[in-house]
Motif scaffolding. Structure first.
Motif, PDB file in Angstrom:
ATOM      1  N   TRP A 342      28.346 -43.708 -56.733  1.00  0.00           N
ATOM      2  CA  TRP A 342      28.420 -42.192 -56.842  1.00  0.00           C
ATOM      3  C   TRP A 342      26.992 -41.776 -56.535  1.00  0.00           C
ATOM      4  O   TRP A 342      26.727 -40.700 -56.013  1.00  0.00           O
ATOM      5  CB  TRP A 342      29.276 -41.650 -57.778  1.00  0.00           C
ATOM      6  N   GLU A 343      26.041 -42.649 -57.272  1.00  0.00           N
ATOM      7  CA  GLU A 343      24.692 -42.144 -57.205  1.00  0.00           C
ATOM      8  C   GLU A 343      24.219 -41.824 -55.535  1.00  0.00           C
ATOM      9  O   GLU A 343      23.330 -41.166 -55.153  1.00  0.00           O
ATOM     10  CB  GLU A 343      23.692 -43.215 -57.839  1.00  0.00           C
ATOM     11  N   LYS A 344      24.514 -43.121 -55.006  1.00  0.00           N
ATOM     12  CA  LYS A 344      24.337 -43.094 -53.381  1.00  0.00           C
ATOM     13  C   LYS A 344      24.965 -41.955 -52.694  1.00  0.00           C
ATOM     14  O   LYS A 344      24.313 -41.306 -51.768  1.00  0.00           O
ATOM     15  CB  LYS A 344      24.714 -44.603 -52.992  1.00  0.00           C
ATOM     16  N   THR A 345      26.263 -41.831 -53.093  1.00  0.00           N
ATOM     17  CA  THR A 345      26.814 -40.679 -52.332  1.00  0.00           C
ATOM     18  C   THR A 345      26.495 -39.285 -52.528  1.00  0.00           C
ATOM     19  O   THR A 345      26.043 -38.610 -51.863  1.00  0.00           O
ATOM     20  CB  THR A 345      28.421 -40.689 -52.783  1.00  0.00           C
ATOM     21  N   GLY A 346      25.941 -38.928 -53.847  1.00  0.00           N
ATOM     22  CA  GLY A 346      25.383 -37.849 -54.220  1.00  0.00           C
ATOM     23  C   GLY A 346      24.128 -37.760 -53.691  1.00  0.00           C
ATOM     24  O   GLY A 346      23.801 -36.469 -53.270  1.00  0.00           O
ATOM     25  N   GLN A 347      23.073 -38.886 -53.729  1.00  0.00           N
ATOM     26  CA  GLN A 347      21.823 -38.416 -53.183  1.00  0.00           C
ATOM     27  C   GLN A 347      21.890 -38.228 -51.561  1.00  0.00           C
ATOM     28  O   GLN A 347      21.183 -37.563 -51.037  1.00  0.00           O
ATOM     29  CB  GLN A 347      21.121 -39.824 -53.407  1.00  0.00           C
ATOM     30  N   ALA A 348      22.729 -38.849 -51.013  1.00  0.00           N
ATOM     31  CA  ALA A 348      22.897 -38.860 -49.471  1.00  0.00           C
ATOM     32  C   ALA A 348      23.464 -37.110 -49.361  1.00  0.00           C
ATOM     33  O   ALA A 348      22.922 -36.431 -48.205  1.00  0.00           O
ATOM     34  CB  ALA A 348      24.078 -39.569 -48.989  1.00  0.00           C
ATOM     35  N   THR A 349      24.298 -36.785 -50.205  1.00  0.00           N
ATOM     36  CA  THR A 349      24.940 -35.276 -50.083  1.00  0.00           C
ATOM     37  C   THR A 349      23.819 -34.407 -50.226  1.00  0.00           C
ATOM     38  O   THR A 349      23.520 -33.458 -49.485  1.00  0.00           O
ATOM     39  CB  THR A 349      26.032 -35.175 -50.957  1.00  0.00           C
ATOM     40  N   VAL A 350      22.993 -34.521 -51.272  1.00  0.00           N
ATOM     41  CA  VAL A 350      21.756 -33.676 -51.772  1.00  0.00           C
ATOM     42  C   VAL A 350      20.885 -33.695 -50.471  1.00  0.00           C
ATOM     43  O   VAL A 350      20.294 -32.553 -50.209  1.00  0.00           O
ATOM     44  CB  VAL A 350      20.904 -34.245 -52.822  1.00  0.00           C
ATOM     45  N   ASP A 351      20.764 -34.731 -50.140  1.00  0.00           N
ATOM     46  CA  ASP A 351      19.567 -34.644 -48.792  1.00  0.00           C
ATOM     47  C   ASP A 351      19.946 -33.975 -47.432  1.00  0.00           C
ATOM     48  O   ASP A 351      19.210 -33.441 -46.910  1.00  0.00           O
ATOM     49  CB  ASP A 351      19.559 -36.348 -48.262  1.00  0.00           C
ATOM     50  N   VAL A 352      21.395 -33.924 -47.369  1.00  0.00           N
ATOM     51  CA  VAL A 352      21.843 -32.996 -46.217  1.00  0.00           C
ATOM     52  C   VAL A 352      21.669 -31.528 -46.820  1.00  0.00           C
ATOM     53  O   VAL A 352      21.046 -30.847 -45.855  1.00  0.00           O
ATOM     54  CB  VAL A 352      23.448 -33.195 -46.247  1.00  0.00           C
ATOM     55  N   ILE A 353      22.055 -31.211 -47.978  1.00  0.00           N
ATOM     56  CA  ILE A 353      22.101 -29.853 -48.451  1.00  0.00           C
ATOM     57  C   ILE A 353      20.573 -29.387 -48.171  1.00  0.00           C
ATOM     58  O   ILE A 353      20.290 -28.204 -47.942  1.00  0.00           O
ATOM     59  CB  ILE A 353      22.495 -29.770 -49.876  1.00  0.00           C
ATOM     60  N   LYS A 354      19.466 -30.210 -48.733  1.00  0.00           N
ATOM     61  CA  LYS A 354      18.110 -29.987 -48.664  1.00  0.00           C
ATOM     62  C   LYS A 354      17.565 -29.472 -47.348  1.00  0.00           C
ATOM     63  O   LYS A 354      16.747 -28.328 -47.105  1.00  0.00           O
ATOM     64  CB  LYS A 354      17.063 -30.947 -49.206  1.00  0.00           C
ATOM     65  N   GLN A 355      18.141 -29.803 -46.390  1.00  0.00           N
ATOM     66  CA  GLN A 355      18.037 -29.595 -44.975  1.00  0.00           C
ATOM     67  C   GLN A 355      18.220 -28.158 -44.427  1.00  0.00           C
ATOM     68  O   GLN A 355      17.769 -27.528 -43.712  1.00  0.00           O
ATOM     69  CB  GLN A 355      18.582 -30.438 -43.890  1.00  0.00           C
ATOM     70  N   PHE A 356      19.155 -27.448 -45.042  1.00  0.00           N
ATOM     71  CA  PHE A 356      19.543 -26.104 -45.082  1.00  0.00           C
ATOM     72  C   PHE A 356      19.237 -25.024 -46.233  1.00  0.00           C
ATOM     73  O   PHE A 356      19.455 -23.763 -45.976  1.00  0.00           O
ATOM     74  CB  PHE A 356      20.934 -26.253 -44.749  1.00  0.00           C
TER      75      PHE A 356
END
Length: 357
Positions: A342-356
């Motif tokens: 979930w750490e990997k899934t969560g970080q990948a999700t946050v990385d997308v959010i940061k772009q917007f």
């Protein structure tokens, strides 16, 4: 002090399952962004904005209806009141025709692939969700198979979609230090037709060793379970096939660990969490060669054509009789499961959010 990022937590329930569990596991990764959570309950270490109760999935269709009305009528006002810049929603719901910017997650399009007569999910998926996705800043989904469905069903450009695989609870699903397999094959999930349970039963009917059983774990459904029970009677398997009904979450690991194999040849899955949980428990897996399931299983499971009963049956026989194959699948499954967190899934999700933001 409110954040420019809002997270729609209206789907959270007290005992998280499904989408609620998805969001619960993501939230720790969002902490550095200091978001404001739109929630009916207080959540430790986060700034929360109180929203109405009874909007969550555990309130059934009326909860779904209330949440849609709240999303359309109230959420835009909250967004502007809090000077937000972006909304993240863990489901494909957001205010239409408003100035709210948002990123949403899509989990699957099964109600379109396998529509049910008179189901309110059919118009929801045909008319509401496509509009949400067209107006979204970006779309997250839980597999490439779901991304492909979004593209094919709704002509959304691939550049607007990011697949991020899910994960599992590593503190809950892990191998037993003293493995002991019992003589039963396990299916875990609902009884809906697209889950393909009827072919699991037909395949088990071809299994020659009468000392083996088939355990079907999942809530009894008055629409579908009686037909499966008739099939069991038809094949003379009443003493060998057991309907376990719904089982509490805490019972699942031991149930999975004890099985000869998980048999999960679903016709379509947005992700297929039971496959990952079984591999993490050290249990061999038989699953489908279509939809998202190869993305989850990799080379660590036996992949079958889910419409081919003989293939399913042959795989069950092979695992039960070939100790080398069984050991190889267990080792590969544990290695495969270790790649998910979930750490990997969560970080990948946050990385997308940061772009917007």
């Amino acid at each position: 002090m409110f954040s420019p990022l809002l997270i729609n937590c209206s789907v959270l329930i007290s005992h998280p399952t499904g989408i609620s569990a998805y969001l619960t596991n993501l939230l720790p990764s969002f902490s550095p962004l200091q978001p404001t959570l739109l929630s009916s309950q207080e959540i430790n270490d986060f700034n929360c904005y109180q929203i109405p109760k009874k909007l969550s999935p555990d309130h059934g269709s009326i909860g779904h209806f209330r949440r849609l009305v709240w999303t359309q009528k109230k959420l835009p006002k909250i967004y502007h009141q809090l000077n937000a810049n972006l909304l993240f929603s863990p489901i494909p719901e957001a205010p239409l025709y408003s100035s709210c910017r948002y990123v949403v997650t899509v989990h699957d399009l099964i109600p379109l692939r396998y529509p049910q007569r008179f189901s309110p999910l059919t118009p929801y998926f045909r008319f509401y969700i496509p509009q949400v996705l067209k107006q979204a800043e970006h779309i997250i989904c839980n597999s490439q198979a779901t991304a492909d469905d979004i593209i094919n069903f709704w002509q959304i450009p691939a550049s607007k979609i990011t697949p991020i695989l899910l994960a599992y609870n590593q503190q809950h699903f892990f191998p037993s230090p003293t493995p002991q397999k019992n003589n039963y094959f396990l299916y875990l999930g609902r009884h809906d037709p697209h889950k393909n349970v009827s072919r699991v039963i037909k395949a088990f009917a071809k299994f020659p060793d009468v000392n083996y059983q088939l355990w079907l774990a999942g809530s009894v459904d008055k629409r579908y379970t009686p037909k499966l029970q008739q099939l069991v009677t038809q094949f003379g398997l009443l003493d060998r096939v057991h309907f376990l009904n719904y089982l509490p979450y805490f019972q699942l690991p031991d149930l999975i660990r004890g099985a000869t194999a998980l048999v999960f040849p679903s016709l379509w899955e947005g992700f297929g969490l039971p496959v990952l949980e079984a591999m993490a428990c050290g249990t061999p897996v038989i699953t489908s060669n279509c939809s998202s399931l190869p993305e989850v299983a990799g080379d660590a499971a036996i992949l079958v054509d889910p419409t081919n009963v003989d293939q399913i049956a042959d795989s069950m026989i092979a695992i039960a009789t070939n100790s080398y194959l069984r050991s190889s699948l267990i080792e590969k499954g544990l290695n495969r499961a270790s790649q998910f967190s979930w750490e990997k899934t969560g970080q990948a999700t946050v990385d997308v959010i940061k772009q917007f933001l």
